[in-house]
Design a protein around this motif. Sequence first.
Motif, PDB file in Angstrom:
ATOM      1  N   LYS A   1      54.824  43.780  34.418  1.00  0.00           N
ATOM      2  CA  LYS A   1      55.580  44.520  33.397  1.00  0.00           C
ATOM      3  C   LYS A   1      57.094  44.443  33.658  1.00  0.00           C
ATOM      4  O   LYS A   1      57.885  44.249  32.747  1.00  0.00           O
ATOM      5  CB  LYS A   1      55.116  45.983  33.396  1.00  0.00           C
ATOM      6  CG  LYS A   1      55.369  46.694  32.078  1.00  0.00           C
ATOM      7  CD  LYS A   1      54.663  48.016  32.019  1.00  0.00           C
ATOM      8  CE  LYS A   1      55.520  49.064  32.666  1.00  0.00           C
ATOM      9  NZ  LYS A   1      54.837  50.270  33.054  1.00  0.00           N
ATOM     10  N   ASN A   2      57.470  44.565  34.924  1.00  0.00           N
ATOM     11  CA  ASN A   2      58.894  44.626  35.259  1.00  0.00           C
ATOM     12  C   ASN A   2      59.556  43.263  35.430  1.00  0.00           C
ATOM     13  O   ASN A   2      60.748  43.119  35.183  1.00  0.00           O
ATOM     14  CB  ASN A   2      59.096  45.432  36.544  1.00  0.00           C
ATOM     15  CG  ASN A   2      58.945  46.908  36.283  1.00  0.00           C
ATOM     16  OD1 ASN A   2      59.763  47.499  35.594  1.00  0.00           O
ATOM     17  ND2 ASN A   2      57.862  47.494  36.778  1.00  0.00           N
TER      18      ASN A   2
ATOM     19  N   PHE B   1      45.939  40.370  50.084  1.00  0.00           N
ATOM     20  CA  PHE B   1      45.569  40.697  48.703  1.00  0.00           C
ATOM     21  C   PHE B   1      44.065  40.889  48.542  1.00  0.00           C
ATOM     22  O   PHE B   1      43.267  40.064  48.982  1.00  0.00           O
ATOM     23  CB  PHE B   1      46.058  39.575  47.779  1.00  0.00           C
ATOM     24  CG  PHE B   1      45.932  39.885  46.320  1.00  0.00           C
ATOM     25  CD1 PHE B   1      46.528  41.011  45.788  1.00  0.00           C
ATOM     26  CD2 PHE B   1      45.233  39.047  45.480  1.00  0.00           C
ATOM     27  CE1 PHE B   1      46.431  41.303  44.430  1.00  0.00           C
ATOM     28  CE2 PHE B   1      45.122  39.330  44.124  1.00  0.00           C
ATOM     29  CZ  PHE B   1      45.725  40.457  43.611  1.00  0.00           C
ATOM     30  N   ASN B   2      43.726  41.986  47.889  1.00  0.00           N
ATOM     31  CA  ASN B   2      42.317  42.232  47.553  1.00  0.00           C
ATOM     32  C   ASN B   2      42.269  42.669  46.095  1.00  0.00           C
ATOM     33  O   ASN B   2      42.549  43.813  45.763  1.00  0.00           O
ATOM     34  CB  ASN B   2      41.748  43.322  48.473  1.00  0.00           C
ATOM     35  CG  ASN B   2      40.288  43.597  48.169  1.00  0.00           C
ATOM     36  OD1 ASN B   2      39.737  43.045  47.209  1.00  0.00           O
ATOM     37  ND2 ASN B   2      39.669  44.431  48.981  1.00  0.00           N
ATOM     38  N   LYS B   3      41.928  41.709  45.248  1.00  0.00           N
ATOM     39  CA  LYS B   3      42.018  41.989  43.807  1.00  0.00           C
ATOM     40  C   LYS B   3      40.978  43.010  43.350  1.00  0.00           C
ATOM     41  O   LYS B   3      41.037  43.497  42.223  1.00  0.00           O
ATOM     42  CB  LYS B   3      41.896  40.700  42.996  1.00  0.00           C
ATOM     43  CG  LYS B   3      40.557  40.004  43.085  1.00  0.00           C
ATOM     44  CD  LYS B   3      40.556  38.780  42.196  1.00  0.00           C
ATOM     45  CE  LYS B   3      39.204  38.073  42.355  1.00  0.00           C
ATOM     46  NZ  LYS B   3      39.149  36.739  41.923  1.00  0.00           N
ATOM     47  N   LYS B   4      40.040  43.347  44.243  1.00  0.00           N
ATOM     48  CA  LYS B   4      39.002  44.298  43.842  1.00  0.00           C
ATOM     49  C   LYS B   4      39.496  45.753  43.877  1.00  0.00           C
ATOM     50  O   LYS B   4      38.861  46.630  43.316  1.00  0.00           O
ATOM     51  CB  LYS B   4      37.789  44.172  44.768  1.00  0.00           C
ATOM     52  CG  LYS B   4      37.029  42.875  44.550  1.00  0.00           C
ATOM     53  CD  LYS B   4      35.726  42.869  45.317  1.00  0.00           C
ATOM     54  CE  LYS B   4      35.084  41.496  45.238  1.00  0.00           C
ATOM     55  NZ  LYS B   4      34.606  41.041  46.540  1.00  0.00           N
TER      56      LYS B   4
ATOM     57  N   ASP C   1      55.311  35.188  35.080  1.00  0.00           N
ATOM     58  CA  ASP C   1      55.706  33.955  35.784  1.00  0.00           C
ATOM     59  C   ASP C   1      56.308  34.242  37.157  1.00  0.00           C
ATOM     60  O   ASP C   1      56.501  33.334  37.959  1.00  0.00           O
ATOM     61  CB  ASP C   1      56.696  33.159  34.924  1.00  0.00           C
ATOM     62  CG  ASP C   1      57.960  33.950  34.618  1.00  0.00           C
ATOM     63  OD1 ASP C   1      57.851  35.175  34.367  1.00  0.00           O
ATOM     64  OD2 ASP C   1      59.053  33.363  34.636  1.00  0.00           O
ATOM     65  N   LYS C   2      56.609  35.510  37.423  1.00  0.00           N
ATOM     66  CA  LYS C   2      57.199  35.855  38.722  1.00  0.00           C
ATOM     67  C   LYS C   2      56.145  36.294  39.748  1.00  0.00           C
ATOM     68  O   LYS C   2      56.476  36.764  40.833  1.00  0.00           O
ATOM     69  CB  LYS C   2      58.231  36.985  38.563  1.00  0.00           C
ATOM     70  CG  LYS C   2      59.463  36.575  37.791  1.00  0.00           C
ATOM     71  CD  LYS C   2      60.445  35.832  38.687  1.00  0.00           C
ATOM     72  CE  LYS C   2      61.781  35.596  38.025  1.00  0.00           C
ATOM     73  NZ  LYS C   2      61.993  34.212  37.666  1.00  0.00           N
TER      74      LYS C   2
ATOM     75  N   GLU D   1      46.857  47.837  39.881  1.00  0.00           N
ATOM     76  CA  GLU D   1      47.941  48.633  39.289  1.00  0.00           C
ATOM     77  C   GLU D   1      49.315  48.083  39.664  1.00  0.00           C
ATOM     78  O   GLU D   1      50.201  47.957  38.826  1.00  0.00           O
ATOM     79  CB  GLU D   1      47.826  50.095  39.750  1.00  0.00           C
ATOM     80  CG  GLU D   1      46.729  50.840  38.995  1.00  0.00           C
ATOM     81  CD  GLU D   1      46.494  52.243  39.567  1.00  0.00           C
ATOM     82  OE1 GLU D   1      45.585  52.904  39.070  1.00  0.00           O
ATOM     83  OE2 GLU D   1      47.210  52.659  40.509  1.00  0.00           O
ATOM     84  N   ILE D   2      49.474  47.767  40.966  1.00  0.00           N
ATOM     85  CA  ILE D   2      50.787  47.265  41.418  1.00  0.00           C
ATOM     86  C   ILE D   2      51.061  45.898  40.775  1.00  0.00           C
ATOM     87  O   ILE D   2      52.189  45.618  40.354  1.00  0.00           O
ATOM     88  CB  ILE D   2      50.843  47.152  42.964  1.00  0.00           C
ATOM     89  CG1 ILE D   2      50.513  48.485  43.622  1.00  0.00           C
ATOM     90  CG2 ILE D   2      52.178  46.599  43.431  1.00  0.00           C
ATOM     91  CD1 ILE D   2      51.590  49.513  43.640  1.00  0.00           C
ATOM     92  N   THR D   3      50.019  45.081  40.694  1.00  0.00           N
ATOM     93  CA  THR D   3      50.170  43.767  40.066  1.00  0.00           C
ATOM     94  C   THR D   3      50.639  43.928  38.621  1.00  0.00           C
ATOM     95  O   THR D   3      51.575  43.247  38.169  1.00  0.00           O
ATOM     96  CB  THR D   3      48.821  43.003  40.102  1.00  0.00           C
ATOM     97  OG1 THR D   3      48.358  42.978  41.436  1.00  0.00           O
ATOM     98  CG2 THR D   3      48.963  41.577  39.625  1.00  0.00           C
ATOM     99  N   GLU D   4      49.998  44.854  37.896  1.00  0.00           N
ATOM    100  CA  GLU D   4      50.387  45.088  36.495  1.00  0.00           C
ATOM    101  C   GLU D   4      51.831  45.564  36.403  1.00  0.00           C
ATOM    102  O   GLU D   4      52.584  45.168  35.512  1.00  0.00           O
ATOM    103  CB  GLU D   4      49.460  46.141  35.862  1.00  0.00           C
ATOM    104  CG  GLU D   4      48.103  45.576  35.465  1.00  0.00           C
ATOM    105  CD  GLU D   4      47.073  46.677  35.202  1.00  0.00           C
ATOM    106  OE1 GLU D   4      47.464  47.847  35.020  1.00  0.00           O
ATOM    107  OE2 GLU D   4      45.869  46.352  35.200  1.00  0.00           O
TER     108      GLU D   4
END
Length: 255
Positions: free
Chosen positions: A202-203, A186-189, A207-208, A195-198
């Motif tokens: 969303k889906n 993981f590289n949050k930068k 909490d998941k 985008e994938i995290t969002e």
Amino acid sequence: MTRFIVFANRKGGCSKTTTAVNVAHALAMEGQKVLLIDADPQAHATIALGIPPLSRKCHILHLLREEAPFNDAVFQTHIPGVCLIPASRELGSFELDFSTRTGSETLLSESLYEDAPGFDYLIFDPPPTAGLLTVSTLVAAQEVFIPMQMHFLAMEGLAEIMHLIYTVNATHNANLQLSAIIPTFFNKKTRLAREITEDIVKNFGADKLLHGIRMNISLAEAPGHGKSIFEYAPQSCGAQDYLEVAHKIDGFRKG
Ligand SMILES: Nc1ncnc2c1ncn2[C@@H]1O[C@H](COP(=O)(O)OP(=O)(O)OP(=O)(O)O)[C@@H](O)[C@H]1O
Ligand SMILES: [Mg+2]
């Protein structure tokens, strides 16, 4: 109560084994008794714990073929609190020999349930396939954690494993549920990771989504020394991240 956890993903190399081994050690450090079950013919979890696969007389294949009792297949590793049912390459023959036999999917769960109460956690490390071995771990487990890279194509793998969970829900194990997704490498930068995290939030809901595991070379080096990250590089960010994830997993309650 024993918790049955599987780190599954149809996609290869997404950190299933690294997560299984290091979460097992982290939980043991919190005083939990853990049984790690290597269900992959690659035997990477076995090797990562410093055990040459052919050094053990009994492994998971003997349990599945009912050639050995549970106690003979379980091995106390050098890590206090972590036991292992090892695998070897011969495990590949299980899929070849048993795939067409009715009831094969329940052999693993049947071989474990009676003896599991001695453990707080059973952790399964399946191969990167949707074959009999992976299905057997999903039939035996209650909770699925999906380690995945935050890449666009990894979303395809996520859809596949979700489909497999629903199929197993309908056929063998109504209790099986997705507990969480664990972002790996993981590289949050990066914008892609965000985008994938969002998309996942969303889906599936926030909490998941668990704490991400950063790319850390010590995590890749540790298996070569037969050590977990907590032995090999306890100060590394890999150790910090797995401690955090294991803590979250331990705090998770089913339902
Ligand atoms: N966070 C990380 N940082 C650096 N290297 C990592 C990280 N996680 C895993 N690795 C390395 O990446 C490779 C793949 O990881 P791992 O074997 O855990 O994946 P896997 O999903 O179990 O693979 P397979 O699908 O073959 O079973 C290994 O060499 C491992 O040491
Ligand atoms: Mg693996």
